[in-house]
Design an enzyme around this catalytic site. Structure first.
Site, PDB file in Angstrom:
ATOM      1  N   ARG A  54     -10.391 -11.234   1.075  1.00 58.12           N
ATOM      2  CA  ARG A  54     -11.178 -12.153   0.345  1.00 58.12           C
ATOM      3  C   ARG A  54     -10.726 -13.648   0.109  1.00 58.12           C
ATOM      4  NH1 ARG A  54     -11.477  -8.458  -4.916  1.00 58.12           N
ATOM      5  NH2 ARG A  54     -11.195  -7.056  -3.231  1.00 58.12           N
ATOM      6  N   LYS A  76       0.763  -1.178  -0.049  1.00 65.79           N
ATOM      7  CA  LYS A  76      -0.008  -0.038   0.032  1.00 65.79           C
ATOM      8  C   LYS A  76       0.872   1.160  -0.140  1.00 65.79           C
ATOM      9  CE  LYS A  76      -4.054  -1.809   2.670  1.00 65.79           C
ATOM     10  NZ  LYS A  76      -5.151  -1.480   1.344  1.00 65.79           N
TER      11      LYS A  76
HETATM   12  N1  BES Z   1      -8.478  -3.792   3.829  1.00 60.84           N
HETATM   13  C1  BES Z   1      -8.401  -3.356   2.616  1.00 60.84           C
HETATM   14  C2  BES Z   1      -9.775  -2.560   2.447  1.00 60.84           C
HETATM   15  C3  BES Z   1     -10.002  -1.108   3.134  1.00 60.84           C
HETATM   16  C4  BES Z   1      -9.637  -0.031   2.599  1.00 60.84           C
HETATM   17  C5  BES Z   1     -10.330  -1.222   4.494  1.00 60.84           C
HETATM   18  C6  BES Z   1      -9.772   1.211   3.251  1.00 60.84           C
HETATM   19  C7  BES Z   1     -10.801  -0.005   5.091  1.00 60.84           C
HETATM   20  C8  BES Z   1     -10.403   1.223   4.375  1.00 60.84           C
HETATM   21  C9  BES Z   1      -8.485  -4.217   1.557  1.00 60.84           C
HETATM   22  O1  BES Z   1      -7.834  -5.291   1.966  1.00 60.84           O
HETATM   23  C10 BES Z   1      -7.797  -3.780   0.334  1.00 60.84           C
HETATM   24  O2  BES Z   1      -6.759  -3.482   0.418  1.00 60.84           O
HETATM   25  N2  BES Z   1      -8.580  -3.941  -0.677  1.00 60.84           N
HETATM   26  C11 BES Z   1      -8.144  -3.251  -1.866  1.00 60.84           C
HETATM   27  C12 BES Z   1      -8.720  -4.166  -3.110  1.00 60.84           C
HETATM   28  C13 BES Z   1      -8.248  -3.961  -4.438  1.00 60.84           C
HETATM   29  C14 BES Z   1      -6.686  -4.189  -4.386  1.00 60.84           C
HETATM   30  C15 BES Z   1      -8.949  -4.844  -5.389  1.00 60.84           C
HETATM   31  C16 BES Z   1      -8.701  -1.951  -1.997  1.00 60.84           C
HETATM   32  O3  BES Z   1      -9.755  -1.752  -1.729  1.00 60.84           O
HETATM   33  O4  BES Z   1      -8.425  -1.051  -2.445  1.00 60.84           O
HETATM   34 ZN    ZN Z   2      -5.701  -5.513   1.248  1.00 61.20          ZN
END
Ligand code: BES
Ligand code: ZN
Ligand code: ZN
Length: 474
Positions: free
Chosen positions: A320, A246
């Site tokens: 997921r 991230k």
């Molecule tokens: N934990 C995150 C989602 C999230 C984002 C929770 C902001 C709380 C606040 C999840 O694991 C994630 O990183 N999702 C990605 C998915 C993408 C790579 C398809 C996202 O939402 O960007």
């Molecule tokens: Zn994630």
């Protein structure tokens, strides 16, 4: 803060300060003064009249939300003073109003100061909620609301805890403590179990972490249970994104990625304390998503517990993968499920789509989704349904595996994540399943109503509300 429920003539209660709920300024004893102070009957409007020892607080309407926000606002004002006791007189108090006032008080009084060297809130203060007649029914409403609020605050405490102090084995230890406290069963499995039982999707996500992944399974089995309900939670104690790392700004707050897991742990604790007549299972995938030489990678193909192969195209879409195996585990281990609900901070897209304080509700059963939204709104949480469709379903196809862990489109990310999970819900359970994406409400950096900065405890009240509705059905 101590919050007590008492019956007495308000004049006889010794309290330093009185909290007065006001919907119409015309009704106020101190109308002139309030007018001069420009007091308005809108959410979060509150004045402290020090000389008169009164806190006036507005409520907009007779709804749960309005009362809970009002009392939380007043409680915060009270906490900012050095008065040691306050009282609120609920004249002709109905069950719903008492529930809102009790929960609003406990949730509004919450503060997380475990990491502050100087505690702001060390004062010993007391709030007396006073009614004309303390019937057994009202008493039960107060006691139940207290349990529910405690469960929400337990979730908040867990989620707010820093990732160095809260990793999978800490989570499973806490689960054991909650199980002992509520007299329920607790099983915990480590990585060897995951490997042996073909839970390679969940196992892979945690490989690079120094902390061993844990699969937690709590069971509450009362006699003559009316229905069997399974709650599954995403328990990412930290989500760095993994090798698909991230960006720095997005990583901050990712200690909150364990919210779904924390919610189901506190919820089953509360259900057992409330002695609801349902068999309930809480299953949590507690995992840390980190980087390292042994990390799972984009391009890896993982086999989940149901035999489906998953092409990893982004290691940040890890929740997921964990949930896929947890859902399979639940359905393989528990027979004749009536409802299976999962809770996860799954997608940033859900926050964009429905807003910060709103949960995204997905599934295949229109009625069930409607009931879940109704239960959420009634319990004081916000929720909105997001519908699956054939087009979006196609976007998670993979060229080389059964399914891809991200969609081929950048739009509709909350729904494509929900559709991914649908691949791990067995045919017989399709209509029994709901996916709650709590990425918005689980952790919010702007305080609102009775929610402070940080974890909100999303999911607890709506789930208990849903079960209480079920209990009223014949
Ligand atoms: N934990 C995150 C989602 C999230 C984002 C929770 C902001 C709380 C606040 C999840 O694991 C994630 O990183 N999702 C990605 C998915 C993408 C790579 C398809 C996202 O939402 O960007
Ligand atoms: Zn994630
Ligand atoms: Zn995540």
């Amino acid at each position: 803060m101590k919050i007590k429920f008492i019956e007495k003539n308000i004049k006889k209660i010794k309290a330093d300060i009185e909290i007065i709920l006001l919907n119409d300024i015309e009704d106020a004893e101190d109308r002139k003064l309030l007018e001069n102070l420009d007091f308005k009957a809108v959410d979060e409007s509150c004045v402290l009249l020090g000389d008169l020892k009164k806190i006036y607080v507005a409520y907009e309407d007779e709804s749960y939300d309005s009362f809970a926000i009002a009392i939380a606002t007043a409680v915060k004002k009270f906490q900012s003073t050095n008065f040691s006791s306050a009282k609120i007189n609920l004249i002709d108090c109905k069950n719903e109003q008492l529930k809102a006032i009790t929960e609003g008080s406990f949730l509004g009084a919450y503060a997380f100061d475990n990491y502050k060297s100087k505690k702001d809130n060390k004062k010993k203060q007391e709030l007396n909620i006073i009614v004309k007649e303390k019937t057994a029914e009202l008493e039960k409403v107060f006691e139940d609301s207290k349990i529910i609020s405690k469960a929400v605050n337990k979730t908040r405490d867990m989620v707010n805890t820093a990732p160095a102090d809260f990793y999978p084995s800490i989570m499973s230890d806490l689960a054991k403590e909650l199980a002992i406290d509520s007299g329920i069963d607790c099983k915990v499995f480590g990585e060897r179990y995951l490997e042996k039982n073909d839970m390679h999707a969940m196992h892979s996500v945690g490989i690079a972490s120094i902390h061993e992944s844990k699969l937690i399974h709590l069971t509450y089995k009362p006699k003559n249970a009316k229905k069997k309900i399974v709650l599954v939670g995403k328990g990412l104690t930290y989500d760095s994104g993994g090798l698909s790392l991230k960006p720095a700004d997005y990583m901050v707050t990712m200690k909150s990625d364990k919210s779904g897991g924390c919610t189901v742990l506190s919820t089953i604790w509360a259900i057992a304390k409330l002695e609801l007549p349902f068999e309930v299972h809480a299953i949590v995938g507690a995992v840390e998503n980190m980087i390292g030489g042994d990390a799972y990678k984009p391009d890896d193909i993982l086999k989940a517990k149901n035999g489906k192969t998953i092409e990893v195209r982004n290691t940040d879409a890890e929740g997921r993968l964990v949930l896929a195996d947890c859902l399979c585990y639940a359905q393989d281990e528990i027979e004749d499920i009536d409802y299976i609900f999962d809770y996860a901070t799954l997608t940033g897209a859900c926050v964009v789509g429905v807003g910060q304080y709103t949960t995204g509700i997905m599934g295949n059963n229109e009625n069930l989704k409607r009931n879940a939204v109704t239960a959420a709104l009634k319990s004081g949480e916000y929720a909105s349904t997001l519908d699956f469709n054939r087009y979006l379903k196609k976007t998670i196809k993979s060229e080389i595996a059964d399914i891809s862990n991200i969609a081929s489109t950048r739009y509709g990310g909350a729904i494509t994540a929900g559709l991914f999970l649908d691949n791990f819900v067995y045919e017989e359970n399709k209509d029994k399943w709901i996916h709650f994406d709590i990425a918005g409400p689980a952790f919010v950096e702007s305080a609102w109503g009775y929610n402070p900065y940080g974890a909100s405890g999303a999911g607890v009240r709506m789930t208990i509300g849903f079960l209480e509705n079920l209990n009223k059905e014949k």
